[in-house]
Design an enzyme around this catalytic site. Structure first.
Site, short mmCIF file in Angstrom:
data_model
loop_
_atom_site.label_atom_id
_atom_site.label_comp_id
_atom_site.label_asym_id
_atom_site.label_seq_id
_atom_site.Cartn_x
_atom_site.Cartn_y
_atom_site.Cartn_z
N CYS A 119 0.82 -1.22 0.00
CA CYS A 119 0.00 0.00 0.00
C CYS A 119 0.85 1.27 0.00
CB CYS A 119 -0.91 0.02 1.23
SG CYS A 119 -2.05 -1.36 1.29
N HIS A 258 -2.72 7.12 4.64
CA HIS A 258 -3.22 5.94 3.93
C HIS A 258 -4.60 5.60 4.47
CE1 HIS A 258 -3.63 2.15 2.06
NE2 HIS A 258 -3.31 1.42 3.09
N ASN A 288 -9.93 0.17 1.62
CA ASN A 288 -8.48 0.30 1.46
C ASN A 288 -8.14 -0.06 0.02
OD1 ASN A 288 -5.73 -0.01 1.40
ND2 ASN A 288 -5.60 -1.19 3.30
C1 LIG Z 1 -8.90 -6.39 10.64
C2 LIG Z 1 -9.39 -5.48 11.78
C3 LIG Z 1 -10.45 -4.53 11.29
C4 LIG Z 1 -9.98 -6.38 12.86
O1 LIG Z 1 -10.45 -5.55 13.91
P1 LIG Z 1 -10.12 -5.95 15.41
O2 LIG Z 1 -10.82 -4.99 16.27
O3 LIG Z 1 -8.61 -6.03 15.52
O4 LIG Z 1 -10.77 -7.36 15.51
P2 LIG Z 1 -10.06 -8.71 15.95
O5 LIG Z 1 -9.04 -9.11 14.93
O6 LIG Z 1 -9.63 -8.50 17.35
O7 LIG Z 1 -11.28 -9.69 15.85
C5 LIG Z 1 -12.34 -9.60 16.75
C6 LIG Z 1 -13.37 -10.63 16.35
O8 LIG Z 1 -14.06 -10.19 15.19
C7 LIG Z 1 -14.12 -11.24 14.24
N1 LIG Z 1 -14.15 -10.70 12.90
C8 LIG Z 1 -13.13 -10.48 12.04
N2 LIG Z 1 -13.60 -9.97 10.90
C9 LIG Z 1 -14.94 -9.87 11.05
C10 LIG Z 1 -15.97 -9.39 10.22
N3 LIG Z 1 -15.73 -8.92 8.97
N4 LIG Z 1 -17.23 -9.41 10.70
C11 LIG Z 1 -17.50 -9.85 11.91
N5 LIG Z 1 -16.57 -10.32 12.76
C12 LIG Z 1 -15.29 -10.32 12.32
C13 LIG Z 1 -12.88 -12.06 14.52
O9 LIG Z 1 -13.05 -13.37 14.04
C14 LIG Z 1 -12.77 -12.00 16.01
O10 LIG Z 1 -13.61 -12.95 16.55
P3 LIG Z 1 -13.10 -13.88 17.77
O11 LIG Z 1 -12.80 -12.90 18.87
O12 LIG Z 1 -14.28 -14.75 18.00
O13 LIG Z 1 -11.89 -14.56 17.24
C15 LIG Z 1 -8.19 -4.69 12.39
O14 LIG Z 1 -7.31 -5.57 13.05
C16 LIG Z 1 -7.43 -3.92 11.37
O15 LIG Z 1 -7.94 -2.98 10.79
N6 LIG Z 1 -6.15 -4.28 11.15
C17 LIG Z 1 -5.35 -3.60 10.15
C18 LIG Z 1 -5.64 -4.20 8.80
C19 LIG Z 1 -5.12 -3.36 7.67
O16 LIG Z 1 -5.33 -2.17 7.67
N7 LIG Z 1 -4.48 -3.99 6.71
C20 LIG Z 1 -3.97 -3.36 5.56
C21 LIG Z 1 -2.83 -2.47 5.91
S1 LIG Z 1 -2.22 -1.64 4.51
#
Ligand SMILES: CC(C)(COP(=O)(O)OP(=O)(O)OC[C@H]1O[C@@H](n2cnc3c(N)ncnc32)[C@H](O)[C@@H]1OP(=O)(O)O)[C@@H](O)C(=O)NCCC(=O)NCCS
Length: 335
Positions: A119, A258, A288
């Protein structure tokens, strides 16, 4: 790498963008995986994104964006001497999408190559173009940040498929009368590469029936680790560059981070101490878009009249690699 520019002033003279027509809402995705509009909005700030059609490849998005930028800059394709397409989703591994696009534009005098920095790609590419123009190796460059991540994301994996969208943002970069790019900070932490990668299809793990069966041709991500990395580098990279250029956060008029997740942006904005009205956010409508995210957001801010001549623009990208990069730009373009 951290550096201030010197010598020939170099700037963005025009921007152009293109996104696919197909709008995919959170409710649409909730039909594919167990998720909800509420969860996606609360955790990411994303409401909808654009997905390319099955028959739309990267260059189909890049070409209209590039043509719009060239038109606006009043530059003919044959006057370009450099075309860089920053992407992780090229039409194919080779030839480069930049070479395909240069040919279709009629940029017959240009060197053309793709750049891979996740990215962060557009940010690395504008640093390269700025450096090449400043050094006299190029005079008129076309830099495109573009990705079609919908093609490499597993649409049955709710932890990744809700985050990404497709798009292309192009910039014409030329010598300027004054100001333009003030400096860049670029970084990479290859040890963190495992947290965001696409394992198969390269020379380490060539594509095979087994890699496809294992879903290894799709994006693999450790969301929590990437979240921590993103919130850290958005702040540290911007602060390092501001210090190097002798500017304070109060000198920044427009902040274009970003567009990965509203929570990541909010965190950086709070830590940096930038007033919200200076922050450009469009992740709610595009998700994104990887390398396209910063040029799409900057172009939208320009079109909305939020960027004025002489304004200081701070841009910071981060992504796979893991990589990050910031640029400070004194806006000179008259779109
Ligand atoms: C991916 C992201 C949104 C997840 O949010 P989070 O608050 O960290 O959530 P967690 O990973 O702690 O997951 C919490 C729960 O939600 C669930 N979950 C994940 N995606 C889900 C979705 N789309 N819908 C519903 N539940 C979801 C998970 O399975 C987890 O369940 P569990 O606790 O039973 O295992 C966050 O980690 C994030 O934005 N990370 C950066 C990703 C990114 O920007 N990548 C590109 C960079 S260039």
């Amino acid at each position: 790498m951290i550096a201030t520019t010197n010598g020939t002033p170099v700037s963005i003279s025009a921007l152009g963008c293109h996104v696919p027509d197909r709008v995919v809402t959170n409710d649409d995705l909730a039909e594919l995986v167990e998720t909800s509009d509420e969860w996606i909005q609360e955790r990411t700030g994303i409401r909808e994104r654009r997905f390319a059609r099955d028959d739309e490849a990267l260059s189909d998005l890049v070409l209209p964006a590039a043509r719009a930028a060239l038109d606006r800059a009043g530059v003919r394709a044959r006057d370009l001497d450099l075309v860089i397409v920053a992407t992780v989703t090229p039409d194919m591994v080779f030839p480069s999408t930049a070479a395909i696009v240069a040919d279709q534009l009629g940029a017959s005098e240009a060197g053309a190559y793709d750049l891979s920095a996740g990215c962060t790609g557009f940010m690395y590419a504008i640093a390269q173009a700025s450096g090449m123009i400043g050094a006299g190796l190029s005079r008129t460059a076309l830099v495109v940040g573009a990705d079609v991540l919908s093609k490499i994301v597993d649409m049955t994996d709710r932890s990744t498929c809700v985050l990404f969208g497709d798009g292309a943002g192009a910039a014409v970069i030329e010598p300027a009368d004054a100001a333009g790019f003030l400096g860049f900070e670029l970084g990479a932490d290859g040890a963190g590469g495992v947290d965001l990668n696409l394992p198969a299809g390269g020379s380490r793990l060539p594509s095979s029936a087994e890699t496809v069966a294992g879903g290894l041709h799709y994006v693999q991500m450790n969301g929590r680790q990437v979240f921590k990395f993103a919130t850290r580098v958005l702040v540290s990279s911007a602060e390092a560059l501001l210090e190097r250029t002798g500017l304070a956060i109060e000198d920044v008029d427009v902040y274009v981070p970003h567009q990965a997740n509203v929570r990541i942006i909010d965190h950086a904005v709070a830590r940096l101490g930038i007033p919200k009205e200076k922050v450009v956010v469009n992740v709610d409508r595009y998700g994104n878009t990887s390398s396209a995210s910063i040029p799409l957001a900057l172009a939208e801010a320009v079109a909305d009249g939020r960027v004025h001549e002489g304004d200081t623009v701070l841009m910071t990208g981060m992504g796979a690699g893991l990589t990050w990069a910031s640029a400070l730009l004194r806006w000179t373009a008259t779109p």
